[in-house]
Scaffold this motif. Structure first.
Motif, PDB file in Angstrom:
ATOM      1  N   GLU A 175      -6.218   1.981   7.858  1.00 34.66           N
ATOM      2  CA  GLU A 175      -6.434   3.399   7.542  1.00 34.66           C
ATOM      3  C   GLU A 175      -6.349   3.688   6.068  1.00 34.66           C
ATOM      4  O   GLU A 175      -6.859   4.896   5.689  1.00 34.66           O
ATOM      5  N   LEU A 204      -0.722   8.470   6.131  1.00 35.47           N
ATOM      6  CA  LEU A 204      -2.005   8.979   5.920  1.00 35.47           C
ATOM      7  C   LEU A 204      -1.721  10.739   5.252  1.00 35.47           C
ATOM      8  O   LEU A 204      -2.398  11.050   4.447  1.00 35.47           O
ATOM      9  N   ARG A 255      -2.579  -1.790  11.172  1.00 37.00           N
ATOM     10  CA  ARG A 255      -2.960  -0.349  11.433  1.00 37.00           C
ATOM     11  C   ARG A 255      -2.841   0.481  10.138  1.00 37.00           C
ATOM     12  O   ARG A 255      -4.168   1.160   9.967  1.00 37.00           O
TER      13      ARG A 255
END
Length: 325
Positions: free
Chosen positions: A167, A129, A163
Protein backbone atom coordinates in the motif's frame (compact mmCIF):
# COMPACT_ATOMS: atom_id res chain seq x y z
CA UNK A 1 23.88 -1.71 2.84
CA UNK A 2 21.94 1.03 1.04
CA UNK A 3 18.17 1.47 1.31
CA UNK A 4 15.83 4.44 1.09
CA UNK A 5 16.03 4.63 4.90
CA UNK A 6 19.84 4.86 5.00
CA UNK A 7 19.72 7.50 2.26
CA UNK A 8 16.96 9.50 3.96
CA UNK A 9 18.66 9.69 7.35
CA UNK A 10 22.28 9.68 6.20
CA UNK A 11 23.21 6.53 8.11
CA UNK A 12 25.43 3.57 7.27
CA UNK A 13 23.12 0.73 8.32
CA UNK A 14 19.29 0.49 8.11
CA UNK A 15 18.90 0.14 11.87
CA UNK A 16 17.01 2.60 14.08
CA UNK A 17 16.91 2.65 17.87
CA UNK A 18 13.33 3.48 18.78
CA UNK A 19 12.41 6.00 21.43
CA UNK A 20 11.98 4.43 24.88
CA UNK A 21 10.93 6.16 28.09
CA UNK A 22 13.86 6.55 30.53
CA UNK A 23 16.09 4.54 28.15
CA UNK A 24 16.65 6.88 25.20
CA UNK A 25 19.23 9.17 26.77
CA UNK A 26 22.20 10.72 24.96
CA UNK A 27 24.56 7.86 25.90
CA UNK A 28 22.52 5.25 24.04
CA UNK A 29 21.60 7.45 21.09
CA UNK A 30 25.23 8.41 20.53
CA UNK A 31 26.42 4.81 20.80
CA UNK A 32 23.89 3.62 18.20
CA UNK A 33 24.73 6.46 15.84
CA UNK A 34 28.48 5.92 16.24
CA UNK A 35 27.91 2.27 15.30
CA UNK A 36 26.26 3.33 12.02
CA UNK A 37 22.59 3.24 13.00
CA UNK A 38 20.22 6.04 13.94
CA UNK A 39 20.16 6.70 17.68
CA UNK A 40 17.08 8.33 19.18
CA UNK A 41 16.74 10.55 22.26
CA UNK A 42 13.33 10.17 23.94
CA UNK A 43 11.99 13.72 24.08
CA UNK A 44 9.38 13.46 26.83
CA UNK A 45 11.76 11.70 29.22
CA UNK A 46 13.24 15.18 29.47
CA UNK A 47 10.71 17.07 31.62
CA UNK A 48 11.10 20.43 29.85
CA UNK A 49 12.20 21.70 26.43
CA UNK A 50 15.25 23.23 28.11
CA UNK A 51 16.31 19.82 29.43
CA UNK A 52 15.79 18.30 25.98
CA UNK A 53 17.98 21.03 24.47
CA UNK A 54 20.69 20.16 26.99
CA UNK A 55 20.36 16.44 26.18
CA UNK A 56 20.67 17.13 22.45
CA UNK A 57 23.80 19.19 23.15
CA UNK A 58 25.19 16.37 25.30
CA UNK A 59 24.55 13.85 22.52
CA UNK A 60 26.23 16.09 19.97
CA UNK A 61 29.35 16.09 22.17
CA UNK A 62 29.43 12.28 21.96
CA UNK A 63 28.82 11.78 18.24
CA UNK A 64 29.25 13.62 14.95
CA UNK A 65 26.83 11.20 13.25
CA UNK A 66 23.12 11.79 12.63
CA UNK A 67 20.75 11.11 15.53
CA UNK A 68 17.09 11.83 16.14
CA UNK A 69 14.53 12.67 18.80
CA UNK A 70 11.35 10.77 19.61
CA UNK A 71 8.33 12.94 20.35
CA UNK A 72 5.15 11.19 21.47
CA UNK A 73 1.92 13.17 21.21
CA UNK A 74 -0.14 12.11 24.19
CA UNK A 75 -3.96 12.20 24.50
CA UNK A 76 -3.91 14.10 27.79
CA UNK A 77 -5.85 17.03 29.21
CA UNK A 78 -2.72 19.04 30.02
CA UNK A 79 -0.33 18.58 27.12
CA UNK A 80 3.43 18.96 27.42
CA UNK A 81 4.99 22.08 25.92
CA UNK A 82 5.11 20.66 22.41
CA UNK A 83 6.00 23.99 20.72
CA UNK A 84 8.94 24.23 23.11
CA UNK A 85 10.09 20.69 22.36
CA UNK A 86 9.81 21.28 18.60
CA UNK A 87 11.87 24.46 18.97
CA UNK A 88 14.53 22.61 20.98
CA UNK A 89 14.76 19.96 18.26
CA UNK A 90 15.06 22.51 15.45
CA UNK A 91 17.44 24.81 17.32
CA UNK A 92 19.57 21.77 18.21
CA UNK A 93 20.08 20.97 14.54
CA UNK A 94 18.42 17.55 14.80
CA UNK A 95 17.38 16.30 11.35
CA UNK A 96 15.36 13.21 12.28
CA UNK A 97 12.24 12.98 14.44
CA UNK A 98 10.36 9.82 15.35
CA UNK A 99 6.77 10.75 16.16
CA UNK A 100 4.30 8.50 17.96
CA UNK A 101 0.86 8.64 19.50
CA UNK A 102 -1.60 11.19 18.14
CA UNK A 103 -1.55 12.62 14.63
CA UNK A 104 1.58 14.82 14.20
CA UNK A 105 0.20 16.81 11.23
CA UNK A 106 0.17 20.24 12.88
CA UNK A 107 3.88 19.98 13.69
CA UNK A 108 5.06 18.82 10.26
CA UNK A 109 5.34 22.21 8.50
CA UNK A 110 7.77 23.61 11.08
CA UNK A 111 9.84 20.43 11.09
CA UNK A 112 9.97 20.15 7.30
CA UNK A 113 10.83 23.83 6.93
CA UNK A 114 13.86 23.14 9.14
CA UNK A 115 14.88 20.16 6.99
CA UNK A 116 13.80 17.55 9.52
CA UNK A 117 12.71 14.11 8.26
CA UNK A 118 9.78 12.63 10.18
CA UNK A 119 9.16 8.92 10.71
CA UNK A 120 5.84 8.12 12.40
CA UNK A 121 5.15 4.96 14.42
CA UNK A 122 2.08 3.07 13.17
CA UNK A 123 0.46 -0.20 14.18
CA UNK A 124 -1.77 -0.65 11.13
CA UNK A 125 -1.81 -0.15 7.39
CA UNK A 126 -4.60 2.43 7.63
CA UNK A 127 -2.61 4.53 10.09
CA UNK A 128 0.48 4.18 7.90
CA UNK A 129 -1.47 5.44 4.88
CA UNK A 130 -2.73 8.36 6.95
CA UNK A 131 0.85 9.21 7.96
CA UNK A 132 1.84 9.12 4.29
CA UNK A 133 -1.11 11.33 3.29
CA UNK A 134 -0.29 14.07 5.82
CA UNK A 135 3.33 14.26 4.67
CA UNK A 136 5.38 12.01 6.94
CA UNK A 137 8.62 11.02 5.23
CA UNK A 138 8.62 7.42 6.47
CA UNK A 139 6.80 5.17 8.91
CA UNK A 140 7.82 2.59 11.50
CA UNK A 141 5.37 -0.29 11.17
CA UNK A 142 4.92 -1.91 14.59
CA UNK A 143 3.66 -5.48 14.63
CA UNK A 144 1.73 -7.17 17.44
CA UNK A 145 5.01 -8.62 18.77
CA UNK A 146 6.36 -5.22 19.76
CA UNK A 147 6.99 -3.96 23.27
CA UNK A 148 5.00 -0.93 24.31
CA UNK A 149 1.79 -0.14 22.45
CA UNK A 150 0.93 -2.62 19.64
CA UNK A 151 -2.47 -1.10 18.88
CA UNK A 152 -5.74 -3.01 18.95
CA UNK A 153 -5.67 -4.99 15.69
CA UNK A 154 -3.29 -7.76 16.82
CA UNK A 155 -1.67 -8.23 13.40
CA UNK A 156 1.84 -9.77 13.51
CA UNK A 157 4.61 -8.58 11.24
CA UNK A 158 4.50 -11.54 8.84
CA UNK A 159 1.16 -10.14 7.66
CA UNK A 160 1.50 -6.47 8.52
CA UNK A 161 4.78 -5.77 6.70
CA UNK A 162 3.84 -7.14 3.26
CA UNK A 163 0.45 -5.44 3.58
CA UNK A 164 2.25 -2.17 4.24
CA UNK A 165 4.55 -2.82 1.27
CA UNK A 166 1.50 -3.35 -0.95
CA UNK A 167 0.00 0.00 0.00
CA UNK A 168 2.74 2.50 0.88
CA UNK A 169 4.85 4.63 -1.43
CA UNK A 170 7.05 6.10 1.33
CA UNK A 171 9.69 3.84 2.91
CA UNK A 172 9.04 2.05 6.16
CA UNK A 173 10.97 0.11 8.77
CA UNK A 174 9.86 -2.99 10.64
CA UNK A 175 9.42 -2.76 14.40
CA UNK A 176 8.51 -5.55 16.80
CA UNK A 177 10.45 -8.80 17.05
CA UNK A 178 13.64 -7.35 15.57
CA UNK A 179 16.86 -8.63 17.15
CA UNK A 180 19.47 -9.91 14.71
CA UNK A 181 20.56 -10.42 11.12
CA UNK A 182 17.71 -12.84 10.51
CA UNK A 183 15.25 -10.13 11.56
CA UNK A 184 16.81 -7.62 9.18
CA UNK A 185 16.81 -9.95 6.17
CA UNK A 186 13.25 -11.08 6.86
CA UNK A 187 12.09 -7.47 7.19
CA UNK A 188 13.76 -6.56 3.89
CA UNK A 189 12.20 -9.59 2.20
CA UNK A 190 8.76 -8.54 3.43
CA UNK A 191 9.11 -5.06 1.98
CA UNK A 192 10.63 -2.96 4.77
CA UNK A 193 13.78 -0.90 4.17
CA UNK A 194 15.24 -1.30 7.64
CA UNK A 195 14.43 -2.25 11.20
CA UNK A 196 13.60 -0.41 14.41
CA UNK A 197 14.76 -2.07 17.62
CA UNK A 198 13.70 -1.15 21.14
CA UNK A 199 13.99 -4.02 23.61
CA UNK A 200 17.17 -5.32 21.95
CA UNK A 201 18.90 -1.99 22.52
CA UNK A 202 17.95 -1.93 26.22
CA UNK A 203 20.16 -5.00 26.64
CA UNK A 204 23.35 -3.27 25.53
CA UNK A 205 26.28 -2.02 27.53
CA UNK A 206 25.64 1.64 26.74
CA UNK A 207 21.95 1.62 27.62
CA UNK A 208 21.82 3.85 30.74
CA UNK A 209 19.46 1.59 32.68
CA UNK A 210 19.98 -0.52 35.80
CA UNK A 211 21.70 -3.88 35.32
CA UNK A 212 18.61 -5.55 36.82
CA UNK A 213 16.62 -4.46 33.76
CA UNK A 214 19.15 -5.91 31.33
CA UNK A 215 19.35 -9.14 33.32
CA UNK A 216 15.56 -9.47 33.30
CA UNK A 217 15.46 -9.20 29.50
CA UNK A 218 18.22 -11.77 29.05
CA UNK A 219 16.49 -14.15 31.47
CA UNK A 220 13.06 -13.78 29.84
CA UNK A 221 11.64 -15.99 27.12
CA UNK A 222 9.18 -15.14 24.38
CA UNK A 223 6.43 -16.37 26.74
CA UNK A 224 7.09 -13.83 29.48
CA UNK A 225 5.29 -10.72 28.22
CA UNK A 226 1.68 -9.79 28.94
CA UNK A 227 -0.83 -7.35 27.45
CA UNK A 228 -2.22 -4.82 29.90
CA UNK A 229 -4.80 -2.01 29.64
CA UNK A 230 -6.74 -3.78 26.89
CA UNK A 231 -10.09 -2.86 28.50
CA UNK A 232 -9.05 0.81 28.25
CA UNK A 233 -8.07 0.43 24.58
CA UNK A 234 -4.56 1.52 25.49
CA UNK A 235 -2.94 -1.89 25.15
CA UNK A 236 0.68 -2.19 26.24
CA UNK A 237 2.98 -5.20 26.01
CA UNK A 238 5.02 -5.48 29.20
CA UNK A 239 7.31 -7.96 30.93
CA UNK A 240 5.45 -10.04 33.48
CA UNK A 241 6.16 -9.32 37.15
CA UNK A 242 4.18 -9.11 40.40
CA UNK A 243 2.83 -5.66 39.57
CA UNK A 244 1.62 -6.85 36.17
CA UNK A 245 -0.13 -9.82 37.80
CA UNK A 246 -1.89 -7.43 40.19
CA UNK A 247 -2.89 -5.19 37.31
CA UNK A 248 -4.35 -8.07 35.30
CA UNK A 249 -6.27 -9.29 38.35
CA UNK A 250 -7.81 -5.81 38.73
CA UNK A 251 -8.78 -5.83 35.05
CA UNK A 252 -10.41 -9.23 35.47
CA UNK A 253 -12.29 -8.41 38.67
CA UNK A 254 -13.48 -4.93 37.69
CA UNK A 255 -14.35 -5.81 34.11
CA UNK A 256 -16.26 -3.06 32.32
CA UNK A 257 -16.05 -0.85 35.42
CA UNK A 258 -12.25 -0.53 35.18
CA UNK A 259 -10.92 3.01 35.17
CA UNK A 260 -7.36 4.23 34.73
CA UNK A 261 -7.37 5.39 38.34
CA UNK A 262 -7.76 1.76 39.43
CA UNK A 263 -4.37 0.80 37.99
CA UNK A 264 -2.39 3.99 38.55
CA UNK A 265 -0.23 2.33 41.22
CA UNK A 266 1.04 -0.16 38.65
CA UNK A 267 1.59 2.17 35.69
CA UNK A 268 2.00 5.82 36.75
CA UNK A 269 5.49 7.17 37.37
CA UNK A 270 7.11 3.74 37.57
CA UNK A 271 9.78 4.09 34.89
CA UNK A 272 12.41 5.95 36.95
CA UNK A 273 12.06 3.37 39.73
CA UNK A 274 12.56 0.50 37.31
CA UNK A 275 14.98 1.83 34.71
CA UNK A 276 17.18 3.94 36.98
CA UNK A 277 16.84 2.25 40.40
CA UNK A 278 16.35 -1.34 39.26
CA UNK A 279 13.28 -1.91 41.43
CA UNK A 280 11.88 -4.55 39.14
CA UNK A 281 8.51 -5.05 40.87
CA UNK A 282 7.67 -1.33 40.97
CA UNK A 283 5.24 -1.53 38.08
CA UNK A 284 4.60 -2.48 34.47
CA UNK A 285 7.30 -1.70 31.90
CA UNK A 286 7.38 -2.19 28.15
CA UNK A 287 9.16 -5.22 26.74
CA UNK A 288 8.74 -7.07 23.47
CA UNK A 289 8.37 -10.78 22.76
CA UNK A 290 11.82 -10.42 21.20
CA UNK A 291 13.25 -10.95 24.71
CA UNK A 292 13.24 -14.63 23.77
CA UNK A 293 15.95 -13.90 21.19
CA UNK A 294 18.16 -11.83 23.49
CA UNK A 295 20.89 -13.78 25.25
CA UNK A 296 23.72 -11.30 25.84
CA UNK A 297 24.57 -7.67 26.58
CA UNK A 298 26.94 -6.47 23.84
CA UNK A 299 28.06 -2.95 23.03
CA UNK A 300 25.97 -1.20 20.40
CA UNK A 301 28.91 -1.46 18.01
CA UNK A 302 29.19 -5.20 18.57
CA UNK A 303 25.46 -5.67 18.16
CA UNK A 304 25.11 -3.69 14.95
CA UNK A 305 28.28 -5.17 13.43
CA UNK A 306 26.95 -8.65 14.24
CA UNK A 307 23.55 -7.94 12.73
CA UNK A 308 25.07 -6.66 9.50
CA UNK A 309 27.54 -9.56 9.26
CA UNK A 310 24.74 -12.07 9.83
CA UNK A 311 22.54 -10.37 7.25
CA UNK A 312 25.35 -10.37 4.70
CA UNK A 313 26.03 -14.06 5.31
CA UNK A 314 22.35 -14.97 4.99
CA UNK A 315 21.88 -13.05 1.76
CA UNK A 316 25.16 -13.96 0.04
CA UNK A 317 25.46 -17.57 1.16
CA UNK A 318 22.31 -19.16 2.49
CA UNK A 319 19.76 -17.52 0.19
CA UNK A 320 22.07 -17.38 -2.83
CA UNK A 321 22.86 -21.04 -2.17
CA UNK A 322 19.21 -21.97 -2.58
CA UNK A 323 19.18 -20.31 -6.00
CA UNK A 324 22.38 -22.07 -7.04
CA UNK A 325 20.92 -25.40 -5.97
Amino acid sequence: MKTRITEMFGIQHPIIQGGMHFVGFAELAAAVSNAGGLGIITGLTQRTPELLAAEIKRCREMTDKPFGVNLTFLPVMTAPDYPGYIKAIIDGGVKAVETAGNNPQKWLPALHEAGVKVIHKCTSVRHSLKAESIGCDAVSVDGFECGGHPGEDDIPNFILLPRAADELKIPFVASGGMADGRSLVAALALGAEGINMGTRFIATQEAPVHDNVKAAIVAASELDTRLVMRPLRNTERVLRNAAVDRLLEKEKSLGANLKFEDIMAEVAGVYPKIMLDGTMEAGAWSCGMVAGLIHDIPTCQQLIDRIMAEADQIIRQRLAGFLAA
